[in-house]
Design an enzyme around this catalytic site. Structure first.
Site, PDB file in Angstrom:
ATOM      1  N   CYS A 142       2.899  -3.512  -8.939  1.00 40.40           N
ATOM      2  CA  CYS A 142       2.723  -2.099  -8.594  1.00 40.40           C
ATOM      3  C   CYS A 142       3.978  -1.314  -8.933  1.00 40.40           C
ATOM      4  O   CYS A 142       3.917  -0.239  -9.538  1.00 40.40           O
ATOM      5  CB  CYS A 142       2.397  -1.973  -7.109  1.00 40.40           C
ATOM      6  SG  CYS A 142       2.291  -0.262  -6.546  1.00 40.40           S
ATOM      7  N   GLU A 183      -4.529  -2.469  -8.551  1.00 40.46           N
ATOM      8  CA  GLU A 183      -3.837  -1.207  -8.821  1.00 40.46           C
ATOM      9  C   GLU A 183      -4.627  -0.368  -9.825  1.00 40.46           C
ATOM     10  O   GLU A 183      -4.765   0.851  -9.675  1.00 40.46           O
ATOM     11  CB  GLU A 183      -2.439  -1.494  -9.354  1.00 40.46           C
ATOM     12  CG  GLU A 183      -1.583  -0.273  -9.564  1.00 40.46           C
ATOM     13  CD  GLU A 183      -1.245   0.440  -8.261  1.00 40.46           C
ATOM     14  OE1 GLU A 183      -1.562   1.636  -8.162  1.00 40.46           O
ATOM     15  OE2 GLU A 183      -0.690  -0.189  -7.359  1.00 40.46           O
TER      16      GLU A 183
END
Length: 657
Positions: free
Chosen positions: A261, A334
């Site tokens: 991330c 994500e």
């Protein structure tokens, strides 16, 4: 014509590492041997010759092997395409999106840390995030404010989970330095939450009103907190961990779920900053871009990666595999998070979504050799001919099936290759204008390529007259085609796009059967193949070719013939995907021309005739800025071609996630 040609200056090719797979590979192709080596995902394949065309099948410019100084044989413009692509992969600018990995994870073990290896392995998937409607619209600056407000509210939930996960990881870390690093990262997340508070004030968002969490946010936060709580593959919860090693392992797992991330946001920040006009003070999301492209955030991303490397040092191979799976899962979640943002405005991606099948039809055209494949088809056919040819001392029947010996074939092919090389270079030089033209002129380029077309046809005639393609067995060709390694993502793209569009393959390949068998392994029988064909007598090639597509002029005529045969009930939206000078007319005629790789000869010819080469993602950002609902701005003969580094970009642009 598709040909193998010698590289005059091997040292100019970045001293690429190469790996020679033995002649047993081609025998395995022909006999369906179970001992075939596994496919290696590479950008281009090269061939090494100790004598003119020694049959060393599939010498690949790959990752974990020894360097050879022998002359290499490749088709002229495919060599230049490979060289340019490799160079781009080494020093790609942010605006070029993501090139395919240049080394395997295994080969990088001793060179970079665990986190960077995982990013290299899975970064192609980051393209999917880059090309989501939300990210593209944010980068273009015309994302509707209500969508951004919703995103900020979701991201607040996201960051709170991040802070909590860091806190749990800090409790598990046994090393004081690691604890300090995690504490610093947690503080950075809390600062980011404060920044989101300023976003709330600036954009008038009401977190209480926007506070409902969508399913994609919940999936990531639940996954992250479960990992940080030790709920991974039989690992005990933090309160039950008996040893420092067990606790450190949970901290490593947690960082494995957080690192992608951080790296993805850092990547997006740099991508957007590269496109942000320094004089464009009106970009509404400049503050967001400046935050994630800032030195402090980039440093936090690096710090997270370094921490993952440190915490993973003492783990076993099995435990490192778990971290890799967590990393990959986090990357996918994500991307799902970005895809789930409710973008209600019109966007240029995915292309197929904006297409109205009642009003227009999408037609996908693609080249085959070195666009879809990692090795040129002429190399396959030449190798089959040489490997299956009789030895010099073997007697042969005196009939139409009599063939040259393998030695004669090697020598003949070497001479043909050398002649092709020299004349190709001369031809390219002859069609170049004395100076770069001021504006794109399709007619001048078309006329110049008529000379190249004449050259390609003469070269094909020499191949037929030489007899090098005589005596190939149809079944051997099909088996070789079935085992042909295609570019990563190529098959998956065609398997999905055939459900939404007509697909046509336009190729110089001498043998359409090779193309059909290559796609048949992916159950792609719906593709329309436009290529040359071998003639056979009792399933044995006569050496003659039914010539259909030999040159740039033939290709563009085939392109136009397909369109002329379409009914007039709808408009056509055409996409052409290619890699070489032979594709340039089709690329320009199509509404959207996509160049995969970076052929130096294609760029040189195109640029001299006023063609612009624009990386696809920046091009789409510009299109998104200009996009008006209901009015498509795609049109052929604009003089603009879009460049990509992989099929992942093509897939993300046309089909989405």
């Amino acid at each position: 014509m598709r040909f193998l040609v010698p590289l005059k200056n091997p040292e100019s090719h970045h001293n690429l590492k190469t790996s020679q797979l033995s002649i047993s590979f081609i025998h395995a192709l022909l006999t369906r041997s179970a001992s075939l080596p596994p496919p290696v995902p590479v950008m281009r394949f090269l061939f090494s010759l100790k004598t003119p065309l020694q049959p060393t099948f599939f010498l690949s410019a790959v990752r974990s092997s020894t360097t050879t100084s022998h002359p290499r044989l490749v088709r002229f413009n495919s060599l230049r395409s490979y060289s340019d692509s490799f160079d781009s992969a080494l020093r790609y600018p942010a605006s070029m999106a993501i090139p395919p990995p240049i080394k395997s994870v295994a080969a990088l073990d001793s060179e970079v840390g665990l986190a960077k290896r995982f990013w290299i392995k899975f970064r192609t998937e980051s393209v999917l995030a880059l090309y989501t409607p939300f990210v593209l619209s944010l980068g273009a600056g015309n994302l509707r404010i209500e969508t951004f407000r919703h995103y900020i509210a979701q991201d607040v939930h996201f960051l709170r989970a991040f802070a909590q996960a860091y806190e749990l990881a800090e409790e598990c870390a046994d090393d004081d330095d690691a604890k300090l690093s995690i504490s610093e990262l947690r503080k950075a997340v809390l600062d980011e939450l404060k920044m989101h508070g300023s976003f709330v004030q600036e954009w008038g968002s009401d977190l209480a009103k926007e506070g409902s969490i969508n399913s994609a946010t919940v999936k990531y936060t639940d996954f992250l907190l479960a990992t940080a709580s030790g709920k991974v593959g039989g690992v005990k919860g933090p309160g039950k961990l008996a040893t420092p090693f067990e606790r450190t392992k949970v901290a490593a797992y947690t960082l494995g779920a957080m690192t992608p991330c951080m790296r993805l946001y850092a990547f997006l920040g740099i991508e957007f900053k590269a496109l942000l006009d320094l004089h464009e003070g009106s970009h509404p999301y400049r503050k967001w871009i400046e935050n994630y492209s800032s030195e402090s955030f980039q440093a936090s991303a690096v710090q997270t990666e370094d921490l993952l490397d440190k915490l993973s040092v003492s783990l076993t191979g099995e435990e490192l595999d778990i971290i890799e799976k967590l990393y990959h899962q986090a990357m996918k979640l994500e991307i799902e998070f970005f895809s789930a943002q409710p973008v209600v405005q019109p966007t240029v991606v995915p292309l197929i979504k904006e297409h109205n099948p009642m009003e227009d039809r999408v037609i996908i055209f693609s080249d085959f050799d070195l666009t879809c494949t990692v090795v040129d088809s002429s190399a396959i056919l030449a190798e089959i001919a040489i490997v299956t040819a009789p030895k010099s001392d073997q007697s042969q029947p005196e009939n139409e099936h009599a063939r040259m010996s393998s030695t004669e074939l090697r020598n003949t092919w070497g001479l043909l290759s050398q002649q092709y090389t020299e004349e190709y270079e001369q031809c390219i030089e002859s069609i170049m204008p004395s100076k770069k033209v001021d504006e794109f002129k399709y007619g001048d380029l078309h006329k110049a390529l008529e000379q190249l077309s004449d050259f390609e046809k003469r070269a094909n005639n020499r191949v037929v007259e030489s007899g090098v393609l005589k005596g190939l067995n149809l079944e051997e060709i099909k088996r070789a085609g079935e085992r042909l390694i295609l570019q990563d993502g190529c098959i998956a793209f065609f398997q999905k796009i055939v459900k939404n569009a007509n697909v046509h393959i336009l190729s110089y390949c001498w043998c359409g059967d090779l193309i059909r068998s290559a796609f048949s392994s992916g159950d792609l029988h719906e593709l329309n193949i436009h290529a040359n064909e071998f003639t056979y007598k009792e399933s044995i090639s006569t050496g003659e070719i039914v010539k259909k597509v030999e040159s740039p002029i033939d290709k563009v005529q085939a392109f136009k013939d397909v369109l002329s045969n379409c009914s007039n009930d709808r408009k056509n939206l055409t996409v052409y995907i290619g890699d070489s000078v032979g594709d340039i007319l089709c690329l320009l005629e199509a509404d959207i021309g996509i160049v995969i790789g970076s052929s130096a000869s294609l760029r040189r010819v195109g640029t001299q005739y006023g063609v612009s080469f624009v990386p696809l993602f920046p091009g789409l950002v510009k299109k998104q800025k200009e996009y008006v609902e209901g009015s498509s701005s795609w049109k052929g003969l604009s003089g603009i071609l879009y460049t990509v580094s992989s099929w992942a970009e093509i897939h993300a642009f046309i089909l989405g996630c």
